[in-house]
Design a protein around this motif. Structure first.
Motif, short mmCIF file in Angstrom:
data_model
loop_
_atom_site.label_atom_id
_atom_site.label_comp_id
_atom_site.label_asym_id
_atom_site.label_seq_id
_atom_site.Cartn_x
_atom_site.Cartn_y
_atom_site.Cartn_z
N ILE A 67 0.84 -1.20 0.00
CA ILE A 67 0.00 0.00 0.00
C ILE A 67 0.88 1.25 0.00
CG2 ILE A 67 -1.61 1.36 1.41
CD1 ILE A 67 -2.87 -1.33 2.27
N TYR A 68 1.94 1.24 0.80
CA TYR A 68 2.87 2.37 0.82
C TYR A 68 3.46 2.60 -0.57
CZ TYR A 68 7.09 5.09 1.65
OH TYR A 68 8.07 6.05 1.58
N TRP A 69 3.87 1.53 -1.22
CA TRP A 69 4.49 1.64 -2.54
C TRP A 69 3.50 2.20 -3.56
CZ3 TRP A 69 3.42 -0.62 -7.29
CH2 TRP A 69 4.40 -0.45 -8.27
N LEU A 70 2.24 1.73 -3.52
CA LEU A 70 1.23 2.20 -4.46
C LEU A 70 1.01 3.71 -4.32
CD1 LEU A 70 -1.44 -0.66 -4.29
CD2 LEU A 70 -0.12 0.03 -6.30
N TYR A 71 0.93 4.18 -3.10
CA TYR A 71 0.71 5.62 -2.90
C TYR A 71 1.96 6.42 -3.22
CZ TYR A 71 -4.06 5.71 -1.20
OH TYR A 71 -5.43 5.65 -1.13
N LYS A 72 3.13 5.84 -2.96
CA LYS A 72 4.38 6.53 -3.26
C LYS A 72 4.55 6.73 -4.76
CE LYS A 72 8.53 8.01 -1.89
NZ LYS A 72 8.69 9.15 -0.97
N LYS A 73 4.20 5.71 -5.55
CA LYS A 73 4.38 5.76 -7.00
C LYS A 73 3.22 6.43 -7.73
CE LYS A 73 8.31 3.56 -6.96
NZ LYS A 73 9.56 4.26 -7.32
N LEU A 74 2.00 6.23 -7.23
CA LEU A 74 0.82 6.67 -7.98
C LEU A 74 -0.03 7.71 -7.28
CD1 LEU A 74 -0.37 3.10 -9.09
CD2 LEU A 74 1.06 4.67 -10.40
N ARG A 76 0.51 10.61 -5.29
CA ARG A 76 0.74 12.06 -5.20
C ARG A 76 0.03 12.61 -3.96
NH1 ARG A 76 0.34 14.02 -11.56
NH2 ARG A 76 1.97 12.62 -12.34
N ASN A 77 -0.87 13.60 -4.13
CA ASN A 77 -1.54 14.17 -2.96
C ASN A 77 -2.76 13.37 -2.50
OD1 ASN A 77 -2.96 14.84 -5.25
ND2 ASN A 77 -3.50 16.91 -4.56
N SER A 78 -3.04 12.22 -3.13
CA SER A 78 -4.17 11.38 -2.73
C SER A 78 -4.02 10.85 -1.32
CB SER A 78 -4.33 10.19 -3.69
OG SER A 78 -4.60 10.63 -4.99
N GLU A 79 -2.79 10.82 -0.82
CA GLU A 79 -2.51 10.30 0.52
C GLU A 79 -3.31 11.04 1.60
OE1 GLU A 79 -0.83 8.05 3.56
OE2 GLU A 79 -0.60 7.73 1.39
N PRO A 97 -7.40 14.59 -7.24
CA PRO A 97 -7.10 13.77 -8.42
C PRO A 97 -8.10 12.64 -8.63
CG PRO A 97 -5.61 13.24 -6.62
CD PRO A 97 -6.39 14.44 -6.17
N ALA A 98 -8.42 12.38 -9.89
CA ALA A 98 -9.35 11.30 -10.22
C ALA A 98 -8.79 9.94 -9.81
CB ALA A 98 -9.67 11.31 -11.71
N ARG A 99 -7.46 9.84 -9.77
CA ARG A 99 -6.83 8.56 -9.40
C ARG A 99 -7.13 8.18 -7.96
NH1 ARG A 99 -0.75 9.61 -10.41
NH2 ARG A 99 -1.62 11.00 -11.99
N MET A 100 -7.58 9.14 -7.16
CA MET A 100 -7.89 8.84 -5.76
C MET A 100 -8.92 7.73 -5.64
SD MET A 100 -9.55 11.30 -2.81
CE MET A 100 -8.07 12.16 -2.32
N ALA A 101 -9.95 7.73 -6.49
CA ALA A 101 -11.03 6.76 -6.39
C ALA A 101 -10.55 5.31 -6.56
CB ALA A 101 -12.14 7.09 -7.39
N PRO A 102 -9.93 4.96 -7.71
CA PRO A 102 -9.49 3.57 -7.85
C PRO A 102 -8.39 3.18 -6.85
CG PRO A 102 -8.65 4.90 -9.66
CD PRO A 102 -9.63 5.74 -8.92
N LEU A 103 -7.55 4.14 -6.48
CA LEU A 103 -6.44 3.84 -5.59
C LEU A 103 -6.94 3.52 -4.18
CD1 LEU A 103 -3.39 3.61 -5.57
CD2 LEU A 103 -3.27 6.06 -5.00
#
Length: 431
Positions: A67-74, A76-79, A97-103
């Motif tokens: 999970i840490y790696w996914l947020y680190k790479k993809l 951004r500010n979704s964290e 960001p729209a990527r927040m939803a799937p992530l």
């Protein structure tokens, strides 16, 4: 005559305003309701798989690193999660960001699959917020309108994930600042929450049903015109104080654990790994896995869960504290999910314990804890009172309000959302 014409124009403008937001709510609600339905379906599958394959818990530290790696790479500010959406409503900046939803959907399912103690509200709200911002960017809304659309996204996500659209609408307005409610998005939020809940249900998603069977038909002795049990009401007030203190303990435990974990554990990817190890050790030491996952149901019929807390013997004396610790460690150390369902667990089990100590109805006090600990931790007493009505009916609405309002005051001026602003302090200094 001129006043009548002006009044007619005003009503026409209001009608046009509501029609516009209804049109905007349709695509937002369809998207959010569908994604929340997918999320709830995946969550149920992940929970059942974890029950069947108990060895998955041993991989929780590895899941945390992933999970840490996914947020680190993809990420951004979704964290920042829910706080990012609230900050964007207060002061538009970098966007959601729209990527927040799937992530967040993926990482929350991973958290539950491997045994993290988390909820689902945060994921649903982030789905709603990210989809709302995406829609607003596509149609080039102004900053003012984008704020309203983001609130609609919060309402849609919350209303759909719990099957409580009225609560979802008021929650989106009340959660932004302590002591005040935004009315500029009142009807748009209600429309979005109702539509999203309808869409989610249309996909075949069924929400858990809770019931309070206690009937309060007893008047206070020597005061025949007062048709309520003042002795029971006094117990509800005492319980409300305890619920507020539990909210305060939960919120501050999360903040403290996160602060010290970031301060002392290096490198950063070791934080979720360490959190996973602690959860495994706690589960082994207690000899139970009842405090993992959502906690709505237990794998064992007699286990501790939210549903069982509504019955005598459905919780142990310190069940609420163990769930509080499991959840605070899980979320503060990098795993994903919401806080609300664990707060339901903490409140229901604490209510169960208090009912036994005070000689009060177990199901009533479990229900009061269910909504009141949530009210204190999120500083949303009105939304939580309405949640009690939507979930349990109107018979005990006075007790709902007393418990939620009391918990709200005794939880202090803090909460689980750091982006929540303080508009009106709970304790006003006298001149």
């Amino acid at each position: 005559m001129i006043k009548k014409i002006k009044g007619s124009f005003e009503q026409f403008a209001i009608a046009s305003h509501l029609i516009r937001w209804t049109i905007l709510a349709i695509p937002l609600s369809l998207t959010v309701g569908t994604l929340v339905a997918l999320f709830l379906w995946l969550l149920d599958k992940a929970t059942r798989l974890r029950w069947q394959q108990e060895w998955l818990l041993w991989l929780l530290p590895l899941a945390g690193a992933g999970i840490y790696w996914l947020y680190k790479k993809l990420g951004r500010n979704s964290e920042a999660g829910n706080n990012l959406i609230m900050d964007e409503i207060h002061q538009p900046g970098g966007g959601v960001p729209a990527r927040m939803a799937p992530l967040v959907l993926l990482t929350t399912v991973i958290t539950h699959l491997f045994g993290g103690s988390a909820g689902r509200e945060g994921t649903a709200v982030q789905i709603g917020g990210s989809m709302a911002h995406l829609l607003g960017r596509w149609i080039k809304l102004t900053e003012k309108d984008l704020r309203i659309l983001l609130m609609m996204g919060i309402a849609a996500g919350f209303g759909a994930v719990f099957g409580t659209p009225l609560t979802g609408a008021v929650f989106a307005l009340e959660v932004l600042a302590i002591g005040t409610i935004r009315y500029d998005a009142l009807v748009p939020c209600l429309i979005a929450a109702v539509f999203a809940d309808t869409v989610c249900s249309a996909w075949g998603i069924h929400h858990t049903h809770y019931a309070i069977h206690f009937t309060d038909g007893k008047a206070t002795p020597f005061i025949p015109f007062l048709q309520m049990d003042l002795w029971l009401l006094s117990k509800v007030v005492l319980a409300g104080v305890a619920f507020g203190m539990a909210s305060y303990l939960f919120a501050n435990s999360m903040h403290l654990i996160k602060h010290y974990a970031q301060r002392f554990i290096r490198p950063a990817w070791l934080i979720p790994v360490a959190g996973g190890v602690v959860i495994i050790v706690f589960s082994w030491a207690l000899g139970t896995r009842d405090y993992l996952g959502l906690g709505v149901y237990s794998k064992e019929p007699g286990g501790v869960s939210i549903v069982n807390a509504f019955q005598a013997g459905g919780a142990h004396t310190w069940s609420w504290l163990w769930k509080l610790l499991f959840t605070a460690i899980t979320l503060a150390m990098g795993f994903k999910g919401g806080e609300v369902t664990p707060l339901f667990f903490i409140g229901a089990t604490l209510g169960n314990t208090l009912a036994i100590l005070l000689g009060a109805p177990v199901d009533l006090f479990a229900g009061l804890g269910f909504i009141a600990v949530f009210a204190g931790a999120t500083n949303t007493p009105i939304a939580c009172t309405l949640m009690g009505v939507e979930l349990f009916g109107t018979s005990h609405v006075l007790y709902f309000a007393v418990a939620c309002f009391t918990a709200y005051y005794f939880s202090g001026n803090s909460g689980i959302y750091k982006a929540q602003r303080l508009a009106v302090p709970k304790r006003v200094e006298q001149d």
